[in-house]
Design a protein around this motif. Structure first.
Motif, PDB file in Angstrom:
ATOM      1  N   ALA A   1      -0.606  12.145  12.203  1.00  0.00           N
ATOM      2  CA  ALA A   1       0.360  12.464  13.954  1.00  0.00           C
ATOM      3  C   ALA A   1       1.368  13.512  14.227  1.00  0.00           C
ATOM      4  O   ALA A   1       2.171  13.991  13.898  1.00  0.00           O
ATOM      5  N   LEU A   2      -0.225  14.533  14.173  1.00  0.00           N
ATOM      6  CA  LEU A   2       0.478  16.402  14.107  1.00  0.00           C
ATOM      7  C   LEU A   2      -0.063  16.625  16.039  1.00  0.00           C
ATOM      8  O   LEU A   2      -1.096  15.568  16.860  1.00  0.00           O
ATOM      9  N   PRO A   3       0.337  17.567  16.240  1.00  0.00           N
ATOM     10  CA  PRO A   3       0.320  17.638  17.568  1.00  0.00           C
ATOM     11  C   PRO A   3      -1.041  17.996  18.096  1.00  0.00           C
ATOM     12  O   PRO A   3      -1.524  19.279  16.982  1.00  0.00           O
ATOM     13  N   THR A   4      -0.922  17.593  19.463  1.00  0.00           N
ATOM     14  CA  THR A   4      -2.628  18.356  19.629  1.00  0.00           C
ATOM     15  C   THR A   4      -2.531  19.014  21.342  1.00  0.00           C
ATOM     16  O   THR A   4      -2.840  18.665  22.269  1.00  0.00           O
ATOM     17  N   PRO A   5      -0.844  19.983  21.653  1.00  0.00           N
ATOM     18  CA  PRO A   5      -0.671  21.022  22.649  1.00  0.00           C
ATOM     19  C   PRO A   5      -1.953  20.727  23.811  1.00  0.00           C
ATOM     20  O   PRO A   5      -2.621  21.145  22.217  1.00  0.00           O
ATOM     21  N   PRO A   6      -1.974  21.294  24.333  1.00  0.00           N
ATOM     22  CA  PRO A   6      -3.624  21.864  24.988  1.00  0.00           C
ATOM     23  C   PRO A   6      -3.099  23.390  24.953  1.00  0.00           C
ATOM     24  O   PRO A   6      -1.651  24.547  24.923  1.00  0.00           O
TER      25      PRO A   6
ATOM     26  N   MET B   1       0.912  -1.197   0.025  1.00  0.00           N
ATOM     27  CA  MET B   1       0.097  -0.092   0.014  1.00  0.00           C
ATOM     28  C   MET B   1       0.520   1.222  -0.047  1.00  0.00           C
ATOM     29  O   MET B   1       1.666   1.171   0.373  1.00  0.00           O
ATOM     30  N   LYS B   2       0.708   1.861  -0.426  1.00  0.00           N
ATOM     31  CA  LYS B   2       1.039   3.685  -1.136  1.00  0.00           C
ATOM     32  C   LYS B   2       0.302   4.368   0.634  1.00  0.00           C
ATOM     33  O   LYS B   2      -0.512   4.557   0.701  1.00  0.00           O
ATOM     34  N   ILE B   3       1.677   4.448   1.511  1.00  0.00           N
ATOM     35  CA  ILE B   3       0.885   5.586   2.871  1.00  0.00           C
ATOM     36  C   ILE B   3       2.224   6.402   3.154  1.00  0.00           C
ATOM     37  O   ILE B   3       2.456   6.880   2.110  1.00  0.00           O
ATOM     38  N   ALA B   4       0.404   7.654   3.459  1.00  0.00           N
ATOM     39  CA  ALA B   4       1.383   9.331   3.901  1.00  0.00           C
ATOM     40  C   ALA B   4       1.501   9.161   5.405  1.00  0.00           C
ATOM     41  O   ALA B   4       0.272   9.629   5.686  1.00  0.00           O
ATOM     42  N   VAL B   5       2.475   9.624   5.782  1.00  0.00           N
ATOM     43  CA  VAL B   5       2.480  10.155   7.226  1.00  0.00           C
ATOM     44  C   VAL B   5       2.294  11.335   7.408  1.00  0.00           C
ATOM     45  O   VAL B   5       3.960  11.684   7.076  1.00  0.00           O
ATOM     46  N   ILE B   6       1.805  12.484   8.284  1.00  0.00           N
ATOM     47  CA  ILE B   6       1.704  13.589   8.291  1.00  0.00           C
ATOM     48  C   ILE B   6       2.620  13.761   9.590  1.00  0.00           C
ATOM     49  O   ILE B   6       1.264  13.082  10.180  1.00  0.00           O
ATOM     50  N   GLY B   7       3.192  14.576   9.181  1.00  0.00           N
ATOM     51  CA  GLY B   7       3.562  14.578  11.109  1.00  0.00           C
ATOM     52  C   GLY B   7       4.849  13.578  11.470  1.00  0.00           C
ATOM     53  O   GLY B   7       4.771  12.744  11.797  1.00  0.00           O
TER      54      GLY B   7
END
Ligand code: NAD
Length: 432
Positions: A83-88, A1-7
């Motif tokens: 897979a990006l940041p979700t800071p407070p 499969m071709k996958i992209a991961v952002i972050g």
């Protein structure tokens, strides 16, 4: 499969590398040019046991590459992980700006069907928000799936390759089939893929982290009570951990939880509850207790030196928020450094992996030692902040020789109290 991961941080790099290892072609995208250049030159950007070997193998076999260009990165991808940041944010809620910005960009970019996967830890309702952000500009069909990540830093590769369970929130049969195919190699031993709706999947992640933070905090309170009542938390831990309803894990008392997940996730769940007009009392108590727990040993230190730490030098073993990682986000060590410096003390620290990150954050506010014993030279006391294996059986004769006072403050309960007494060391630990 071709996958992209952002972050391409702790979660993104592990996700991308491990999916390449199972035969997919993975492109990782990050806006941090320095990070991407380093990855492109074949160097891993985080310390994570076992990651480097898989990373190198998959680069060599051309299944893993890196870019700063989102459009190029997601080209032909069937699955796109966020897979990006979700800071407070200021009010404690998870800040969704990074996730929604990329979602918005994807709306313009997508030119064929793809599954967009929220891997970041995000509040209930985010899958809908991501869906709406993409849909505004989308010219093609797509699905948004919630697939929270449960890996633990320090054992992230193992956790990813052999997860206890995979949680997938989606109501789309097409997306479900694609996700099932992608994860199949990781659950061959029979661990379940649990399918559910998006909102339940989103809440599952917060419930898991908040439960674990509560479990640790409960034990820390039992430890504090042990000290007042003359009991030993190690014994209590063994006594209750053997009850299968309680379980042995996550019962070790210490100087509180830190890291990039528990503090922000407990806070975010409490905020979500508040927004839903629900007063989640236990979470507020967990946060309060943990705040005081982090610097609990300062009371012992102040007591010993009669509230005068001016000019004292404290050796500190361990800076990372836990062993086997270089991650220092919300590490108890940093809170103790701050407390020590504001009391006029100096800190000489040693950590096997996290010193570069601490240098990057606080520079020469403290000094950094080459090895554990160098940190003791000229110091008045030793504080232990992280349970790295290398600190477990040190040479106590050297410790005694180097310290001006035979004083150890152990935030991770590494040593036996009796042994410390026999060695003539003054020893403070948690709940014993
Ligand atoms: P991280 O900060 O290590 O990595 C995030 C990466 O995203 C960074 O490299 C950053 O440069 C990049 N980024 C930011 N904006 C971008 C954009 N517009 N395009 C491309 N890249 C961008 O964070 P992390 O620890 O990997 O966590 C990511 C998410 O996963 C968070 O929601 C976290 O709560 C969750 N999570 C983390 C862990 C953990 O142990 N670290 C475990 C489970 C879940």
């Amino acid at each position: 499969m071709k996958i992209a991961v952002i972050g391409t941080g702790y979660v993104g790099l592990v996700t991308g590398t491990c999916f390449a290892e199972t035969g997919n072609h993975v492109t990782c995208v990050d806006i941090d040019e320095v990070k991407v250049q380093k990855l492109q030159s074949g160097k891993v950007t985080i310390y994570e046991p076992g990651l480097e070997a898989i990373f190198e193998r998959n680069i060599k076999q051309k299944r893993l590459d890196f870019t700063t260009d989102l459009k190029e990165g997601v080209k032909d991808a069937e699955v796109i992980f966020l897979a990006l940041p979700t800071p407070p944010g200021g009010d404690g809620a998870a800040d969704l700006q990074y996730v929604l910005k990329v979602a918005d960009d994807l709306g313009h970019i997508l030119d064929k069907y793809a599954v967009i996967v929220d891997k970041s830890t995000v509040p209930v309702g985010t899958a809908d928000k991501v869906h709406n952000a993409i849909e505004k500009n989308a010219k093609v069909e797509f699905d948004v799936v919630s697939n929270p990540e449960f890996l633990r830093e320090g054992v992230a590769v193992d956790d990813f390759m052999k997860p206890d369970r995979v949680v997938i929130g989606t109501q789309s049969d097409k997306a479900k089939k694609i996700m099932e195919r992608l994860y199949a190699p990781l659950v061959r031993q029979g661990n379940p893929i649990i399918f559910m709706d998006e909102r339940s999947a989103e809440l599952t992640k917060y419930a898991a982290n908040s439960f674990l933070a509560t479990k640790i905090t409960f034990m820390n309170e039992i430890a504090n009570l042990c000290e007042r009542l003359g009991a030993n938390v190690d014994m209590v831990r063994k006594g209750i951990g053997t009850d299968t309803r309680i379980g042995k894990r996550f019962l070790f008392a210490g100087i509180g939880y830190g890291g990039s997940c528990f503090p922000k996730d407990v806070q975010a769940l409490a905020k979500s509850a508040k927004d839903a007009q629900y007063d989640f009392k236990i979470l507020n108590a967990v946060m309060d207790v943990n705040t005081t727990q982090k610097t609990r040993l300062m009371d012992n230190l102040n007591g010993y030196f009669k509230n005068n730490l001016e000019g004292k030098t404290i050796a500190m073993w361990g800076l990372a928020f836990k062993p086997n990682t270089d991650d220092i986000r919300e590490a108890p060590a940093l809170y103790n450094i701050e407390a020590l410096i504001s009391a006029g003390a100096k800190v000489q620290a040693y950590d096997p992996e996290a010193m570069e990150n601490v240098k990057g954050q606080i520079g020469d506010k403290i000094t950094y030692a080459e090895n554990p014993y160098d940190a003791l030279k000229g110091a008045d006391a030793l504080m232990i902040m992280t349970e790295w294996p290398v600190f477990r059986t040190p040479d106590f004769d050297v410790i005694k020789e180097e310290l001006s006072e035979p004083l150890i403050l152990d935030g991770r309960n590494l040593y036996e109290v009796d042994q410390m007494q026999e060695l003539g060391l003054t020893y403070f630990s948690i709940g014993r």
